[in-house]
Structures are given as structure tokens and as C-alpha cells.
Design an enzyme around this catalytic site. Structure first.
Site, PDB file in Angstrom:
ATOM      1  N   SER A 252      11.538  -9.026  10.015  1.00  0.00           N
ATOM      2  CA  SER A 252      12.614  -8.039  10.116  1.00  0.00           C
ATOM      3  C   SER A 252      13.843  -8.685  10.760  1.00  0.00           C
ATOM      4  O   SER A 252      14.401  -9.636  10.220  1.00  0.00           O
ATOM      5  CB  SER A 252      12.119  -6.814  10.881  1.00  0.00           C
TER       6      SER A 252
ATOM      7  N   ASP B 204      10.602  -0.289   1.084  1.00  0.00           N
ATOM      8  CA  ASP B 204      10.789  -0.415   2.536  1.00  0.00           C
ATOM      9  C   ASP B 204      11.755   0.666   3.016  1.00  0.00           C
ATOM     10  O   ASP B 204      12.907   0.709   2.580  1.00  0.00           O
ATOM     11  CB  ASP B 204      11.358  -1.808   2.846  1.00  0.00           C
TER      12      ASP B 204
ATOM     13  N   HIS C 234       7.542  -1.373   5.363  1.00  0.00           N
ATOM     14  CA  HIS C 234       8.205  -2.300   6.282  1.00  0.00           C
ATOM     15  C   HIS C 234       7.147  -3.025   7.099  1.00  0.00           C
ATOM     16  O   HIS C 234       6.523  -2.449   7.998  1.00  0.00           O
ATOM     17  CB  HIS C 234       9.175  -1.566   7.204  1.00  0.00           C
TER      18      HIS C 234
END
Length: 327
Positions: A142, A270, A298
Site C-alpha cells: 500500500s 480494491d 486491499h
């Protein structure tokens, strides 16, 4: 990556939340870490957790996997422990540097961390390279993946002196699009609330440590990550507000400058990263591989063949890194 989620976990939100809260992170016991404190060039510190079987100061001729965690993550995040399990299974050295303030202790300086912190990534990789003789692989999750890709682009051909291959997993490579997505509807109610619950107290500790650093009232009034970044993240790190931060820190416009093997993995469902914002093949150059499966959420990718596990994503990303580095 040809991934399909288990039938009992439909949709990006369930594929995000269930693995983070309930999935088993590896086959073996939870990883045991040994912590080191590295002195940063600016006089601050960064805490680095090493997988316990790598306690020796140098491990020649074996690959080192360095993981850069996501927003408010740590070496105990579900994905970090899943990658630790992969490293243990494949005999890799494994290290998780913590971004400033994420190791359980407030850092000293008038700064924190941010999505485009490529200078921090650079010195951490240089420090890791200095103590390791074998191949060095890096994966960012991320926020950490955007910062890692931003570093690879800035370093260009010189990146190969520090890392043999890099991967970004579920990274918001277009920060403005990601900020808009997480600030709406269910995302704002659940994910934004979760992040601000830990980010605001840390910011207030930083203000107590450095009085006058930012506007207390504006911080307390922030209700989404854009507002938080506008009053805290951006000014502390040299940006002129959140819009400037998102524009300058995003890795997507710079992917064509990457000159080492790089993987960008993003699920198209996501909830943090809109599919329309994902890079296309034409804009990334010859060194970047794109994996964009339809499902996964995610940093989820729960393994339907091993119910309760999240090993699929670390196994495939880890195998790609090893292959790209010629290990």
C-alpha cells in the site's frame, strides 16, 4: 497473477477485512523478530525488525527480503507476518523497517512518514545493502509500495546498486484517486475512521513534542485523510497542502523511469484504489510488470485452496521477486 476469491468472500470489502482480522498468516508459528534501532541521517531513529533466524549481522549469498509496510502498519501486520512465513519457508533473510512512529515509540523529529518518502526508502535500502552480500529484494505494501516505486523511479539505473527487484502490492499509485475513494461512503465510515483513530493521537503527541508544529484545531476537525494530510502530513514534509502532496508523491507518473525489475500488483476491486486509476501498459515502460486481477481486495487475496490462510499473495509475489532477481 490469475486470482479468484473464494465464493464465500464476495466483494472487495470482505476480501479486505476478513484476511486482516481472521485469516491465518502462515503455516508455522508466528514469526519471532529481533529489533535493531538504526540512527537516521537527520538524527532521528528507525526501528527494524529482523526475522529471528537471521540474527547474524551478515548472511552471505542468501537473498534478503525487505518489506515496507502500509499506513499505520508494522511487522505484526497480517501481510508482514505472511511474508515472514514465506521468507522462513524459502530460507530468506527478512527485515521490516518501521516508518517513523510505527514501531510503538514516537520518533524524535518534527516529521512522521508519507507515501512519497523515497529518500527514507533509499537510505534504509542502502543500510540493508551494506550489511548483506546476497541479492536484495524489496516489497512495499500500500503506502510503502508507492514510496518504494517512487524511489525506484528517482534512482533510475542506480537503483540496481541497492535492490535486485522490487514489488508494490495494492499501492495507491495515484494518491489523489485513492484519497477520494477512501473518503466516500462505506470507506469513509469504516477505513477512514480506523486510520484516524491511531493517526490523530500520534499527531497530538508530535504537537506536544514540538509545540506550534501545526494547527491543533484544524487537526481535531479533520474527518477524512485528505483533511488530515492537508494539516499534518503535507506541511511536515515540505508540501504545500494535500493536493501538492498527492501530485508530487504519486508514483504512477514516474513508473516509466524505473530501471530495475518491478512488479505492481493491484486488485481491480480494491476499495482503496479505483480500477480506473491503475496504470496501463503503455505508461510504465519496459521494466514494470502489471498484475491486475479482478478480485483480491486491499492486501487480501485469501487462499480458497487453504481455507483460513493468506499465503497466496506472498507466495506469488515472493516467487516473482526471486525469479526477477535470478535467485
Amino acid at each position: 497473477m490469475n486470482y479468484a476469491a473464494p465464493w464465500w468472500l464476495p466483494g472487495g470489502n470482505l476480501q479486505t477485512i476478513w484476511p486482516a482480522l481472521y485469516a491465518r498468516r502462515g503455516i508455522g508459528p508466528p514469526p519471532q523478530y529481533r529489533r535493531e534501532r538504526w540512527d537516521a541521517p537527520d538524527g532521528d531513529f528507525v526501528d527494524v525488525d529482523w526475522l529471528e533466524h537471521d540474527a547474524a549481522p551478515q548472511v552471505p549469498r542468501r537473498a534478503l527480503l525487505v518489506l515496507f509496510h502500509g499506513l499505520e502498519g508494522s511487522s505484526r501486520s497480517h501481510y508482514a507476518e505472511a511474508f515472514a512465513d514465506f521468507a522462513r519457508e524459502h530460507g530468506l533473510a527478512y527485515a521490516v523497517p518501521h516508518f517513523r512512529g510505527c514501531s510503538g515509540e514516537l520518533n524524535r523529529g518534527p516529521r512522521a512518514y508519507h507515501s512519497g518518502d523515497y529518500e527514507e526508502i533509499g537510505w534504509l535500502l542502502a543500510r540493508a545493502r551494506a550489511r548483506h552480500d546476497g541479492p536484495l529484494l524489496a516489497v512495499g505494501i500500500s503506502l510503502g509500495g508507492n514510496a518504494l516505486m517512487r524511489w525506484a523511479a528517482e534512482a533510475g539505473a542506480q537503483a540496481g546498486l541497492l535492490a535486485n527487484a522490487v514489488a508494490a502490492v495494492c499501492s495507491p499509485l495515484d494518491l489523489a484517486a485513492g484519497g477520494q475513494a477512501i473518503g466516500r461512503g462505506f470507506n469513509r465510515l469504516v477505513y477512514t475512521t480506523m486510520f484516524l483513530r491511531s493517526m490523530k493521537p500520534k499527531a497530538l503527541q508530535k504537537l506536544a513534542q514540538h509545540p506550534g508544529l501545526f494547527d491543533h484545531e484544524r487537526l481535531m476537525a479533520a474527518r477524512d485523510l485528505y483533511q488530515f494530510d492537508d494539516v499534518f502530513t503535507a506541511p511536515l514534509h515540505g508540501f504545500q497542502g494535500a493536493d501538492d502532496y498527492y501530485a508530487r508523491a504519486s508514483a504512477k507518473p514516474h513508473l516509466h523511469r524505473v530501471r530495475i525489475p518491478a512488479l505492481a500488483l493491484n486488485a481491480r476491486n480494491d476499495p482503496f484504489v479505483p480500477a480506473a486509476s491503475l496504470p496501463g501498459r503503455a505508461g510504465v515502460g519496459d521494466f514494470v510488470t502489471l498484475w491486475q486481477p479482478r478480485e483480491g481486495g486491499h492486501v487480501g487475496f485469501p487462499d480458497g485452496h487453504l481455507p483460513g490462510h493468506v499465503r497466496r499473495m506472498p507466495a506469488e509475489v515472493g516467487a516473482w521477486l526471486l525469479n526477477a532477481a535470478g535467485c
